[in-house]
Design a protein around this motif. Structure first.
Motif, PDB file in Angstrom:
ATOM      1  N   GLU A   1      -2.187   2.969  -3.519  1.00  0.00           N
ATOM      2  CA  GLU A   1      -3.411   3.600  -3.030  1.00  0.00           C
ATOM      3  C   GLU A   1      -4.104   4.368  -4.158  1.00  0.00           C
ATOM      4  O   GLU A   1      -5.333   4.383  -4.239  1.00  0.00           O
ATOM      5  CB  GLU A   1      -3.106   4.522  -1.846  1.00  0.00           C
TER       6      GLU A   1
ATOM      7  N   LYS B   1      -7.627  -1.158   5.464  1.00  0.00           N
ATOM      8  CA  LYS B   1      -7.240   0.067   4.761  1.00  0.00           C
ATOM      9  C   LYS B   1      -7.764   0.059   3.330  1.00  0.00           C
ATOM     10  O   LYS B   1      -8.230   1.080   2.812  1.00  0.00           O
ATOM     11  CB  LYS B   1      -5.718   0.224   4.765  1.00  0.00           C
TER      12      LYS B   1
ATOM     13  N   LEU C   1       0.799  -1.225   0.000  1.00  0.00           N
ATOM     14  CA  LEU C   1       0.000   0.000   0.000  1.00  0.00           C
ATOM     15  C   LEU C   1       0.836   1.282   0.000  1.00  0.00           C
ATOM     16  O   LEU C   1       0.623   2.162   0.839  1.00  0.00           O
ATOM     17  CB  LEU C   1      -0.962   0.005   1.192  1.00  0.00           C
TER      18      LEU C   1
ATOM     19  N   ALA D   1     -11.546   0.429   3.255  1.00  0.00           N
ATOM     20  CA  ALA D   1     -11.945   1.812   3.528  1.00  0.00           C
ATOM     21  C   ALA D   1     -11.949   2.636   2.250  1.00  0.00           C
ATOM     22  O   ALA D   1     -12.811   3.508   2.051  1.00  0.00           O
ATOM     23  CB  ALA D   1     -11.005   2.438   4.561  1.00  0.00           C
ATOM     24  N   HIS D   2     -10.978   2.387   1.373  1.00  0.00           N
ATOM     25  CA  HIS D   2     -10.916   3.092   0.087  1.00  0.00           C
ATOM     26  C   HIS D   2     -11.937   2.543  -0.898  1.00  0.00           C
ATOM     27  O   HIS D   2     -12.558   3.289  -1.651  1.00  0.00           O
ATOM     28  CB  HIS D   2      -9.525   2.943  -0.540  1.00  0.00           C
TER      29      HIS D   2
END
Length: 201
Positions: free
Chosen positions: A126, A164, A121, A167-168
């Motif tokens: 990302e 993580k 990440l 969440a995106h």
């Protein structure tokens, strides 16, 4: 009936998304940093040694490579990103072309994102997840090179990365993978079958 990924073969390299095959059927795109082992992961999944060219020099994949499995099903190898020596004009080109491809390609069912489990990440990873989320495209992450960590450390990284990513991009999934030992190959194929053999958009 599961697809036979050993039937994957090279069709063409495209400098522009507009040069890809007719936008019909179903395809899954593979992306990742230039040193994440994307080509090795593709070769492991298709049980072929040289379907995707593996190079000791990062950044070898600088065009979109198309690997049909059947006439209507394809694997798409996107250009590796994060290669510092890539010409600035090329980096700018793909910065614009990749999100357009993810957004507009109707036959695209999902994005497989390969990351080095020791460096997961990063900012460019990302960015790919954010682009996929904007395109309402599911993401499946292969934490490659899991054999480089102990089982406990690999499991901890998996547990840290999963929330993580979700969440995106809600609905995303993450797994451990090793092109070297073939860990996770069966799980990766199951995800590809889910996308490629599922209903059309």
């Amino acid at each position: 009936m599961p697809l036979d990924y050993r039937q994957a073969h090279f069709l063409l390299s495209a400098a522009e998304p507009s040069q890809l095959p007719v936008d019909e059927g179903a395809e899954v795109a593979f992306a990742g940093r230039s040193n994440a082992g994307k080509s090795s992961a593709l070769n492991a999944i298709t049980d072929q040694r040289q379907l995707a060219r593996v190079s000791k020099t990062p950044g070898r994949t600088q065009q979109i490579n198309v690997f049909p499995i059947l006439d209507t099903h394809r694997l798409i190898d996107l250009p590796g990103y994060g290669y510092a020596k890539a010409p600035a004009a090329m980096r700018t080109h793909w910065q614009k072309a990749l999100p357009e491809y993810l957004e507009n390609r109707r036959s695209l069912r999902g994005l497989v994102l390969i990351m080095d489990i020791r460096h997961p990440l990063g900012p460019l990873d990302e960015q790919m997840v954010v682009w996929a989320a904007a395109a309402k495209l599911p993401v499946h992450i292969l934490l490659n090179k899991a054999d480089k960590l102990s089982r406990g450390a690999a499991g901890n990284t998996l547990q840290a990365v999963r929330p993580k990513v979700i969440a995106h991009c809600p609905g995303s999934s993450v797994q451990l993978f090793s092109a070297q030992t073939r860990q996770g190959v069966s799980d990766a194929r199951t995800k590809l079958d889910e996308w490629l053999l599922g209903g059309l958009k």
